[in-house]
Write an enzyme that holds these catalytic residues in place. Structure first.
Site, PDB file in Angstrom:
ATOM      1  N   ASP A 165       1.396  18.717 -18.680  1.00 11.24           N
ATOM      2  CA  ASP A 165       2.681  18.164 -18.257  1.00 11.24           C
ATOM      3  C   ASP A 165       3.247  18.968 -17.095  1.00 11.24           C
ATOM      4  O   ASP A 165       3.742  18.411 -16.116  1.00 11.24           O
ATOM      5  CB  ASP A 165       3.653  18.188 -19.460  1.00 11.24           C
ATOM      6  CG  ASP A 165       4.796  17.200 -19.318  1.00 11.24           C
ATOM      7  OD1 ASP A 165       4.671  16.225 -18.537  1.00 11.24           O
ATOM      8  OD2 ASP A 165       5.815  17.396 -19.992  1.00 11.24           O
ATOM      9  N   HIS A 248       3.655  10.457 -13.936  1.00 12.20           N
ATOM     10  CA  HIS A 248       4.314  10.032 -15.176  1.00 12.20           C
ATOM     11  C   HIS A 248       4.309   8.519 -15.355  1.00 12.20           C
ATOM     12  O   HIS A 248       4.269   8.029 -16.474  1.00 12.20           O
ATOM     13  CB  HIS A 248       5.732  10.610 -15.276  1.00 12.20           C
ATOM     14  CG  HIS A 248       5.756  11.968 -15.925  1.00 12.20           C
ATOM     15  ND1 HIS A 248       5.409  13.103 -15.255  1.00 12.20           N
ATOM     16  CD2 HIS A 248       6.009  12.347 -17.209  1.00 12.20           C
ATOM     17  CE1 HIS A 248       5.480  14.136 -16.088  1.00 12.20           C
ATOM     18  NE2 HIS A 248       5.833  13.706 -17.284  1.00 12.20           N
ATOM     19  N   HIS A 251       0.986   7.797 -16.731  1.00  8.60           N
ATOM     20  CA  HIS A 251       1.054   8.129 -18.171  1.00  8.60           C
ATOM     21  C   HIS A 251       1.702   6.989 -18.951  1.00  8.60           C
ATOM     22  O   HIS A 251       1.179   6.540 -19.975  1.00  8.60           O
ATOM     23  CB  HIS A 251       1.865   9.409 -18.400  1.00  8.60           C
ATOM     24  CG  HIS A 251       2.360   9.523 -19.807  1.00  8.60           C
ATOM     25  ND1 HIS A 251       3.540   8.932 -20.225  1.00  8.60           N
ATOM     26  CD2 HIS A 251       1.815  10.080 -20.911  1.00  8.60           C
ATOM     27  CE1 HIS A 251       3.690   9.134 -21.526  1.00  8.60           C
ATOM     28  NE2 HIS A 251       2.663   9.835 -21.958  1.00  8.60           N
TER      29      HIS A 251
HETATM   30 ZN   LIG Z   1       6.222  14.880 -18.933  1.00  4.89          ZN
END
Ligand SMILES: [Zn+2]
Length: 371
Positions: A165, A248, A251
């Site tokens: 992350d 992101h 993701h």
């Molecule tokens: Zn994150």
């Protein structure tokens, strides 16, 4: 420009013993403690003696239903603060309960798997774990307490996911600062946020491997402290005030496929970073640095590493459509992004990951953390 941060950040081995003191500073006399089921076991008596506390076990998903359930409990108990103790979903639920009700908020992560603790936003999923929405709040947590002895006692996979992350933070902040887009904090990125994001990246590359090896043995070393700070504080401030971008969104798109549900946020983000670098036409040296680091610490670098072995183009198109939905941070990239480009970037990232892994086979690279 806007820069946002929690009121206080406390980190160290044994730091959770300061929870009572921190609640006292906030003037809380009746906190609601929302904790993961495992918390009583790992914290022992550290939570006893918190004056006026009501204890509630987290239900497992940061969903609208769970937020509602905890909010009702806080109201019924006349709670003046919410303490969220556990993983990212527990913390996000605590935020989503405390802020709308105007309660004080203390976050105590038990793992360093995401940069959620310091931020003023929650990621809300449906009951099945598919991404629903971001919820933004007006304030950051009043305090974040990170006990590195607890972090080092958790399975190493969490720390590694947090590194994944944190790996995104610099690249995403850089992309959104180039377009001067508004970051999550509500304004253009400050130099402070960009500098913290860069420090996050440099710290992970320098100390990530040493921290993984120490935590595998339950040890807290200076490298562990540095990486936990990078995963939590530097990445948290960096993304919130620096901005998110393609990694992101990719993701979020990946969560549409069932196969990825057994993988952690940061593991999917790590793959999203490599796909983002492909999308941005980054020089091979930059992609190699990132992919080789992922191989070194045991982060996913291919689609099969995140549960998508043999995935077809049709499924990747679903991911890309979701990644490019209106309001997604992929539109913070300094060029127009269409789903077709995202499909190709994921295929290219996967190929690059296979290539680097083949090149390194037999060398001292750690296998991805077992799932
Ligand atoms: Zn994150």
């Amino acid at each position: 420009m806007v820069f946002a941060a929690p009121g206080k950040y406390v980190q160290g081995s044994g730091a959770v013993s300061r929870l009572g003191e921190v609640l006292g500073q906030l003037g809380s006399g009746s906190p609601l403690i929302l904790a993961d089921p495992i918390v009583p076991e790992i914290m022992g008596d550290a939570l006893e003696g918190i004056a006026g506390a009501t204890h509630l076990e987290f239900g497992g998903e940061c969903s609208p239903e769970e937020i509602e359930r905890v909010a009702i409990a806080a109201a019924e108990n006349g709670s003046d603060a919410v303490v969220g103790i556990g993983g990212g979903k527990t913390m996000d639920t605590a935020k989503a309960v405390a802020h709308p009700a105007g309660l004080s908020l203390v976050i105590v992560p038990t793992i360093a798997s995401t940069d959620a603790p310091t931020s003023a936003l929650s990621v809300v999923y449906d009951e099945h774990g598919a991404f629903l929405e971001y919820r933004f709040f007006e304030r950051n947590p009043d305090a974040v307490i990170v006990d590195t002895a607890i972090i080092a006692g958790a399975p190493v996979r969490f720390l590694v996911a947090g590194i994944g992350d944190g790996l995104a933070t610099y690249f995403e902040a850089e992309a959104s600062s180039r377009t001067r887009k508004q970051a999550m904090a509500g304004g253009a990125p400050t130099s402070a946020a960009l500098t913290l994001a860069r420090l996050c990246y440099d710290t992970l590359l320098e100390h990530g491997l040493a921290a993984r090896l120490a935590v595998e043995r339950g040890a807290v070393t200076p490298a562990v402290e540095k990486v936990v700070e990078a995963n939590t504080l530097l990445s948290g401030l960096g993304f919130e005030s620096g901005g998110l971008a393609a990694a992101h969104s990719i993701h979020n798109g990946l969560t549409a496929l069932e196969g990825t549900h057994h993988y952690w946020h940061g593991e999917k983000v790590a793959f999203g970073v490599v796909a983002m670098l492909m999308l941005e036409e980054r020089p091979a040296a930059v992609v190699e640095e990132v992919v080789d680091f992922c191989l070194e610490v045991g982060l996913p670098v291919t689609l099969e590493d995140i549960g998508l072995e043999g995935v077809g183009r049709e499924d990747l198109e679903k991911v890309a459509e979701a990644a490019c939905a209106e309001g997604e941070t992929i539109h913070n990239e300094p060029f127009e992004v269409y789903p077709r480009m995202v499909v190709d970037a994921m295929i290219a990232a996967d190929a690059f990951g296979h290539q680097r892994r083949a090149l390194h086979t037999g060398e001292a690279h750690l296998p991805a953390v077992a799932h």
